[in-house]
Design a protein around this motif. Structure first.
Motif, PDB file in Angstrom:
ATOM      1  N   ARG A  10       0.848  -1.192   0.000  1.00  0.00           N
ATOM      2  CA  ARG A  10       0.000   0.000   0.000  1.00  0.00           C
ATOM      3  C   ARG A  10       0.885   1.245   0.000  1.00  0.00           C
ATOM      4  N   TYR A  11       0.451   2.277  -0.735  1.00  0.00           N
ATOM      5  CA  TYR A  11       1.186   3.544  -0.723  1.00  0.00           C
ATOM      6  C   TYR A  11       0.250   4.670  -0.315  1.00  0.00           C
ATOM      7  N   GLU A  12       0.843   5.779   0.133  1.00  0.00           N
ATOM      8  CA  GLU A  12       0.076   6.911   0.640  1.00  0.00           C
ATOM      9  C   GLU A  12      -0.105   7.963  -0.448  1.00  0.00           C
ATOM     10  N   SER A  18      -4.597  11.478  -6.150  1.00  0.00           N
ATOM     11  CA  SER A  18      -3.608  10.399  -5.947  1.00  0.00           C
ATOM     12  C   SER A  18      -2.574  10.335  -7.065  1.00  0.00           C
ATOM     13  N   THR A  27       5.706   6.910  -0.423  1.00  0.00           N
ATOM     14  CA  THR A  27       5.891   6.194   0.838  1.00  0.00           C
ATOM     15  C   THR A  27       4.734   5.225   1.049  1.00  0.00           C
ATOM     16  N   GLY A  28       5.021   4.152   1.770  1.00  0.00           N
ATOM     17  CA  GLY A  28       3.975   3.178   2.027  1.00  0.00           C
ATOM     18  C   GLY A  28       4.490   2.015   2.840  1.00  0.00           C
ATOM     19  N   LYS A  97       8.261  -0.523   6.033  1.00  0.00           N
ATOM     20  CA  LYS A  97       8.032   0.806   5.484  1.00  0.00           C
ATOM     21  C   LYS A  97       8.976   1.035   4.307  1.00  0.00           C
TER      22      LYS A  97
END
Length: 315
Positions: A10-12, A18, A27-28, A97
């Motif tokens: 998953r990424y932010e 997005s 980051t994720g 992370k």
């Protein structure tokens, strides 16, 4: 039975749409859920951007294939290094992370079309000795920073057309568009001042067009699409009219692409007068389609640079 119960990535998101741009950091978290202690050869994250175009042309009995590819970048981060022979991950949920920075170089926006695509992907790969590696991959939306530096709020265009050699009657048209940059779903406002001193009737017409070009360097293929169009009321002879038009950009319109040697996607608003037995006078405005967060920022900066009443235009 595999000890890997779950393997996810998953990424932010950085913004409501997005999307990422040059220099942004992705980051994720990669999560590996195990039913027992497990030896892992390596675990890494990879981000990359690639473009390709492909089409065929038939000339008689000959079929010619046109194809080209381009890699824009590739970056990798190891979460479990392959420098060690084996790393033992404990039973249960293991979170890793990650942080990958997209190079700060000019790259085109994401695109998918009939004859090509520009795709940016994020991939996690888990490798174990004597086992097929596991992969999780997803596409990330990319928008180029080259389209974030527009400063024009209002655009003007005019054209004059002589309607006869002897009479010297002419048609004058001045068209105005409220701004240059839009987002999918936005409405384009067009205002046209038409001065018809001729004896002919005519109709104002409006057309929003998408021009997509695919190129291999040696060959080019162009695809034109009309996204929307409208026809105004008839302009009578020897009259002057102010006409307005609202054109809605389709919600699924893709973003502008201008900085790729393989793919170009550009938009044009065409304003013209349909005159029987005469060449139609026209004004063409180049438009940019971008994410709403970018369009709003650009528009806000343009308004600050050209406050109300300060914008110049034809008188």
């Amino acid at each position: 039975m595999s000890p890997i119960k779950d393997f996810t990535m998953r990424y932010e998101a950085l913004n409501p749409e997005s999307f990422f741009s040059e220099g942004d950091t992705i980051t994720g978290t990669v999560t590996v859920t195990l039913t027992k202690d497990t030896k892992v050869k390596s675990l890494f994250l990879k981000a990359k951007g690639d473009a390709c175009v492909r089409w065929t042309e038939v000339n008689g009995e000959d079929v010619e294939m046109h194809r080209a590819t381009k890699r824009y970048f590739k970056v990798k981060e190891y979460l479990v290094s392959e420098a060690f022979k084996d790393t033992v991950l404990p039973r249960g949920v293991n979170h890793f992370k990650f942080s990958l920075t997209i190079p700060l170089v000019d790259m085109p926006s994401s695109f998918k079309g009939r004859h090509g695509k520009i795709v940016y992907t994020l991939e996690a790969k888990l490798s174990r000795s004597w086992q097929w590696p596991l992969r999780r991959q997803c596409e990330i939306m990319f928008f180029s920073k080259s389209l974030q530096h527009l400063d024009q709020v209002v655009m003007y265009g005019s054209v004059n057309k002589d309607m006869g050699i002897i009479s010297k009657r002419e048609v004058k048209m001045l068209a105005t568009v409220d701004r240059r940059i839009y987002s999918p779903g936005d409405t384009v406002s067009v205002f046209v001042n038409i001065h018809n001193s001729s004896s002919k009737q005519m109709k104002p017409k409006f057309s929003l067009q998408q021009e997509t070009k695919y190129s291999t360097g040696a060959s080019t293929k162009t695809c034109d699409t009309i996204l929307c169009k409208m026809v105004g009321n008839k302009i009578t002879a020897k009259s002057q009219e102010m006409v307005s038009c609202q054109l809605k950009i389709p919600d699924d319109t893709i973003y502008t692409v201008i900085n790729s040697e393989l793919v170009s996607v550009q938009y044009y608003l065409k304003v013209y007068l349909d005159i029987s037995f005469a060449t139609d006078p026209e004004v063409v405005f180049p438009l940019v389609i971008a994410p709403s967060s970018i369009a709003n920022v650009v528009l806000g900066q343009a308004v600050e640079t050209n406050p109300a009443g300060a914008s110049g235009g034809p008188s």
